[in-house]
Design a protein around this motif. Structure first.
Motif, PDB file in Angstrom:
ATOM      1  N   TYR A   1      18.073  21.132  19.788  1.00  0.00           N
ATOM      2  CA  TYR A   1      18.375  19.767  20.192  1.00  0.00           C
ATOM      3  C   TYR A   1      17.987  19.559  21.647  1.00  0.00           C
ATOM      4  CZ  TYR A   1      21.045  15.853  22.020  1.00  0.00           C
ATOM      5  OH  TYR A   1      21.407  14.701  22.659  1.00  0.00           O
ATOM      6  N   LEU A   2      17.314  18.474  21.923  1.00  0.00           N
ATOM      7  CA  LEU A   2      16.987  18.109  23.307  1.00  0.00           C
ATOM      8  C   LEU A   2      17.509  16.708  23.577  1.00  0.00           C
ATOM      9  CD1 LEU A   2      13.357  19.149  24.275  1.00  0.00           C
ATOM     10  CD2 LEU A   2      15.493  19.948  25.245  1.00  0.00           C
ATOM     11  N   PRO A   3      18.245  16.527  24.656  1.00  0.00           N
ATOM     12  CA  PRO A   3      18.679  15.160  24.975  1.00  0.00           C
ATOM     13  C   PRO A   3      17.473  14.279  25.285  1.00  0.00           C
ATOM     14  CG  PRO A   3      19.181  16.668  26.774  1.00  0.00           C
ATOM     15  CD  PRO A   3      18.696  17.511  25.642  1.00  0.00           C
ATOM     16  N   PRO A   4      17.572  12.971  25.040  1.00  0.00           N
ATOM     17  CA  PRO A   4      16.433  12.071  25.300  1.00  0.00           C
ATOM     18  C   PRO A   4      16.069  12.010  26.782  1.00  0.00           C
ATOM     19  CG  PRO A   4      18.420  10.818  24.752  1.00  0.00           C
ATOM     20  CD  PRO A   4      18.728  12.248  24.476  1.00  0.00           C
ATOM     21  N   THR A   5      16.970  12.511  27.642  1.00  0.00           N
ATOM     22  CA  THR A   5      16.708  12.506  29.081  1.00  0.00           C
ATOM     23  C   THR A   5      15.877  13.711  29.531  1.00  0.00           C
ATOM     24  OG1 THR A   5      18.909  13.477  29.224  1.00  0.00           O
ATOM     25  CG2 THR A   5      18.699  11.147  29.827  1.00  0.00           C
ATOM     26  N   VAL A  63       8.778  30.625  38.293  1.00  0.00           N
ATOM     27  CA  VAL A  63       8.012  30.699  37.044  1.00  0.00           C
ATOM     28  C   VAL A  63       7.274  32.028  36.993  1.00  0.00           C
ATOM     29  CG1 VAL A  63       6.140  29.651  35.697  1.00  0.00           C
ATOM     30  CG2 VAL A  63       7.729  28.195  36.979  1.00  0.00           C
ATOM     31  N   THR A  64       7.392  32.730  35.849  1.00  0.00           N
ATOM     32  CA  THR A  64       6.548  33.893  35.567  1.00  0.00           C
ATOM     33  C   THR A  64       5.695  33.536  34.352  1.00  0.00           C
ATOM     34  OG1 THR A  64       8.115  34.938  34.047  1.00  0.00           O
ATOM     35  CG2 THR A  64       8.385  35.411  36.408  1.00  0.00           C
ATOM     36  N   GLN A  65       4.930  34.482  33.839  1.00  0.00           N
ATOM     37  CA  GLN A  65       4.068  34.178  32.695  1.00  0.00           C
ATOM     38  C   GLN A  65       4.860  33.927  31.413  1.00  0.00           C
ATOM     39  OE1 GLN A  65       0.923  33.353  32.492  1.00  0.00           O
ATOM     40  NE2 GLN A  65       0.626  33.644  34.692  1.00  0.00           N
ATOM     41  N   ASP A  66       6.102  34.424  31.343  1.00  0.00           N
ATOM     42  CA  ASP A  66       6.860  34.207  30.099  1.00  0.00           C
ATOM     43  C   ASP A  66       8.265  33.648  30.311  1.00  0.00           C
ATOM     44  OD1 ASP A  66       7.893  36.439  31.271  1.00  0.00           O
ATOM     45  OD2 ASP A  66       7.744  37.741  29.509  1.00  0.00           O
ATOM     46  N   LYS A  67       8.640  33.363  31.571  1.00  0.00           N
ATOM     47  CA  LYS A  67       9.981  32.831  31.840  1.00  0.00           C
ATOM     48  C   LYS A  67       9.908  31.741  32.900  1.00  0.00           C
ATOM     49  CE  LYS A  67      12.921  36.894  30.974  1.00  0.00           C
ATOM     50  NZ  LYS A  67      13.859  37.839  31.632  1.00  0.00           N
ATOM     51  N   TRP A  77      24.729  20.331  38.000  1.00  0.00           N
ATOM     52  CA  TRP A  77      24.674  21.106  36.758  1.00  0.00           C
ATOM     53  C   TRP A  77      24.578  20.216  35.520  1.00  0.00           C
ATOM     54  CZ3 TRP A  77      29.163  24.959  38.286  1.00  0.00           C
ATOM     55  CH2 TRP A  77      28.694  25.826  39.263  1.00  0.00           C
ATOM     56  N   THR A  78      25.395  19.169  35.477  1.00  0.00           N
ATOM     57  CA  THR A  78      25.357  18.269  34.315  1.00  0.00           C
ATOM     58  C   THR A  78      23.998  17.588  34.220  1.00  0.00           C
ATOM     59  OG1 THR A  78      27.731  17.898  34.487  1.00  0.00           O
ATOM     60  CG2 THR A  78      26.463  16.286  33.222  1.00  0.00           C
ATOM     61  N   GLN A  79      23.503  17.112  35.362  1.00  0.00           N
ATOM     62  CA  GLN A  79      22.195  16.450  35.379  1.00  0.00           C
ATOM     63  C   GLN A  79      21.098  17.406  34.911  1.00  0.00           C
ATOM     64  OE1 GLN A  79      21.278  14.616  39.121  1.00  0.00           O
ATOM     65  NE2 GLN A  79      19.093  14.435  38.684  1.00  0.00           N
ATOM     66  N   ALA A  80      21.135  18.650  35.403  1.00  0.00           N
ATOM     67  CA  ALA A  80      20.103  19.624  35.020  1.00  0.00           C
ATOM     68  C   ALA A  80      20.139  19.913  33.517  1.00  0.00           C
ATOM     69  CB  ALA A  80      20.282  20.916  35.816  1.00  0.00           C
ATOM     70  N   GLU A  81      21.348  20.018  32.961  1.00  0.00           N
ATOM     71  CA  GLU A  81      21.471  20.250  31.514  1.00  0.00           C
ATOM     72  C   GLU A  81      20.818  19.125  30.715  1.00  0.00           C
ATOM     73  OE1 GLU A  81      25.638  20.532  30.976  1.00  0.00           O
ATOM     74  OE2 GLU A  81      25.774  22.627  31.618  1.00  0.00           O
ATOM     75  N   ARG A  82      20.891  17.911  31.240  1.00  0.00           N
ATOM     76  CA  ARG A  82      20.340  16.759  30.528  1.00  0.00           C
ATOM     77  C   ARG A  82      18.842  16.594  30.742  1.00  0.00           C
ATOM     78  NH1 ARG A  82      25.164  12.332  31.781  1.00  0.00           N
ATOM     79  NH2 ARG A  82      26.746  13.365  30.500  1.00  0.00           N
ATOM     80  N   GLN A  83      18.317  17.140  31.845  1.00  0.00           N
ATOM     81  CA  GLN A  83      16.912  16.900  32.177  1.00  0.00           C
ATOM     82  C   GLN A  83      15.985  18.070  31.848  1.00  0.00           C
ATOM     83  OE1 GLN A  83      17.279  15.647  36.362  1.00  0.00           O
ATOM     84  NE2 GLN A  83      16.894  13.544  35.727  1.00  0.00           N
ATOM     85  N   LEU A  84      16.526  19.290  31.772  1.00  0.00           N
ATOM     86  CA  LEU A  84      15.682  20.454  31.488  1.00  0.00           C
ATOM     87  C   LEU A  84      15.446  20.600  29.992  1.00  0.00           C
ATOM     88  CD1 LEU A  84      17.298  23.147  33.845  1.00  0.00           C
ATOM     89  CD2 LEU A  84      15.249  21.776  34.286  1.00  0.00           C
ATOM     90  N   ASP A  85      14.220  21.016  29.633  1.00  0.00           N
ATOM     91  CA  ASP A  85      13.972  21.334  28.226  1.00  0.00           C
ATOM     92  C   ASP A  85      14.172  22.839  28.007  1.00  0.00           C
ATOM     93  OD1 ASP A  85      11.702  22.588  29.173  1.00  0.00           O
ATOM     94  OD2 ASP A  85      10.272  21.273  28.151  1.00  0.00           O
ATOM     95  N   CYS A  86      13.834  23.316  26.807  1.00  0.00           N
ATOM     96  CA  CYS A  86      14.167  24.700  26.441  1.00  0.00           C
ATOM     97  C   CYS A  86      13.272  25.742  27.113  1.00  0.00           C
ATOM     98  CB  CYS A  86      14.091  24.864  24.914  1.00  0.00           C
ATOM     99  SG  CYS A  86      15.248  23.783  24.063  1.00  0.00           S
ATOM    100  N   ASN A  87      12.261  25.298  27.867  1.00  0.00           N
ATOM    101  CA  ASN A  87      11.439  26.255  28.617  1.00  0.00           C
ATOM    102  C   ASN A  87      12.190  26.834  29.812  1.00  0.00           C
ATOM    103  OD1 ASN A  87       8.835  26.089  27.243  1.00  0.00           O
ATOM    104  ND2 ASN A  87       8.813  23.959  27.948  1.00  0.00           N
ATOM    105  N   TRP A  88      13.296  26.179  30.201  1.00  0.00           N
ATOM    106  CA  TRP A  88      13.950  26.517  31.462  1.00  0.00           C
ATOM    107  C   TRP A  88      15.340  27.106  31.251  1.00  0.00           C
ATOM    108  CZ3 TRP A  88      11.496  26.280  36.093  1.00  0.00           C
ATOM    109  CH2 TRP A  88      10.260  25.626  36.097  1.00  0.00           C
TER     110      TRP A  88
END
Length: 382
Positions: A1-5, A63-67, A77-88
């Motif tokens: 699940y990804l928030p729309p934000t 950022v590394t090649q795989d993380k 923290w709340t804002q970051a949870e809503r704005q970051l996708d699963c790459n982070w």
């Protein structure tokens, strides 16, 4: 699940990792500041925001090649949870020790950790250097900026607004008087520095009584200054100077109060040439990047936390004090008008936090001499 934000950063990370591979960088550190250690930055410098989708004012990405991970403080923290996708991965701290521990796990011995030396203060660079010392990893400065290369032509253009003179009625001292005062401090100093280097944007704006709008809510413009006993060099986009501003700076040419105008990008090369001579450069390390600091041989460096210009700026003259008091009176009028408006509107259910913030901004703008708020209104209820 990804928030729309949340922002999909997959393509952005792939582009950055491509530039990292091309330059042999195992890890790349991305801060949230600009080349002048500004608290607030222009969109063009929002590299962390573009790369991660996170738009908070403070954070660090690695950022590394795989993380990929983002460190930020509890405000966000709340804002970051809503704005970051699963790459982070979100790391709920800002400690450099936490960042370097993560890097030591992600980068094998013999690897390097890269960063742009013009985006890190001297102190922050030293903190990373000490934390990685003896670990078998190398701290590697890389230019130009790898995020900028990945961002490409989507990166916002440089600022183009006019740089104008602050009316004399507001300054209390001419820029020539300010220059003379700083030169007196240079003469009195036990080390007798031959030059003062200014990197903080507010330092140059204050010294020359100039203003701009390169950064939202901040009346500054991108520039460096090298002030010597006998010369003044302002590194700025000359085409943006208003005619009156240029005339003021060039009125006493040639001579010790003549301001030589050079391109903003020329600052580093000019500093390297200047420091080949028998000179001592005085600077404030809080606002100077490691990239500029490293261009000066250590024996030719006079280093304080803050430059003499930053300290002089902090002590307000009588005119500035008078202007500050008058400003607060005008602002108080706007706030009182706002509170009266709230008393009428809230019982009717016709106001929310956003419309309230817009209304107080409008009341402030209606006051004489208003140039807009100093930061976006923070509006809350309940």
């Amino acid at each position: 699940y990804l928030p729309p934000t949340a922002t999909d950063t997959t393509a952005r990370l792939a582009a950055l990792r491509g530039t990292m591979r091309a330059r042999g960088a195992q890890a790349y550190i991305v801060p949230s500041t600009d080349a002048h250690m500004s608290e607030y930055i222009a969109e063009r410098d929002a590299r962390l925001g573009w790369l991660t989708g996170f738009t908070g004012s403070a954070g660090t990405g690695v950022v590394t090649q795989d993380k990929a991970a983002l460190w930020t403080d509890s405000r966000y923290w709340t804002q970051a949870e809503r704005q970051l996708d699963c790459n982070w991965e979100l790391q709920r701290t800002t400690l450099i020790e936490s960042i370097t521990l993560w890097i030591l796990e992600a980068v094998p011995e013999g690897g390097n950790i890269s960063l742009d030396p013009f985006l890190f203060s001297v102190e922050t660079w030293n903190s990373y250097s000490w934390a990685l010392a003896g670990s078998g990893r190398t701290l590697l400065p890389i230019e130009p900026n790898l995020v900028d290369q990945a961002w490409g032509d989507q990166r916002p253009p440089p600022a183009s607004g006019e740089i104008y003179s602050l009316p004399a009625a507001f300054a209390g001292s001419s820029w020539q008087e300010k220059v003379a005062g700083i030169r007196q401090q240079m003469e009195r100093h036990i080390r007798r520095p031959t030059a003062v280097l200014l990197s903080g944007l507010e330092e140059t704006a204050w010294l020359f009584n100039l203003r701009g709008d390169d950064i939202p809510y901040n009346p500054v413009f991108y520039a460096y200054t090298l002030l010597t006993n006998t010369s003044i060099t302002l590194f700025v986009d000359e085409a943006r100077l208003a005619a009156a501003a240029r005339q003021s700076l060039r009125a006493a040419c040639p001579g010790p109060l003549c301001v030589e105008l050079q391109g903003y990008e020329q600052a580093g090369a000019h500093l390297r040439r200047y420091t080949q001579g028998n000179v001592t450069v005085w600077l404030g390390s809080e606002y100077t990047t490691y990239g500029l600091y490293g261009a000066i041989p250590q024996e030719k460096l006079l280093e304080d936390s803050y430059s003499p210009v930053m300290l002089a700026k902090a002590v307000k003259n009588a005119k500035e004090q008078e202007m500050l008091r008058a400003t607060h009176v005008r602002d108080a009028v706007a706030v009182i008008q706002y509170l009266l408006w709230l008393e009428k509107m809230v019982p009717r259910g016709q106001v929310d936090e956003f419309s309230g913030a817009q209304h107080i901004d409008a009341l402030r703008r209606a006051q004489e001499h208003s140039r807009g708020p100093s930061f976006q209104s923070i509006s809350a209820s309940g």
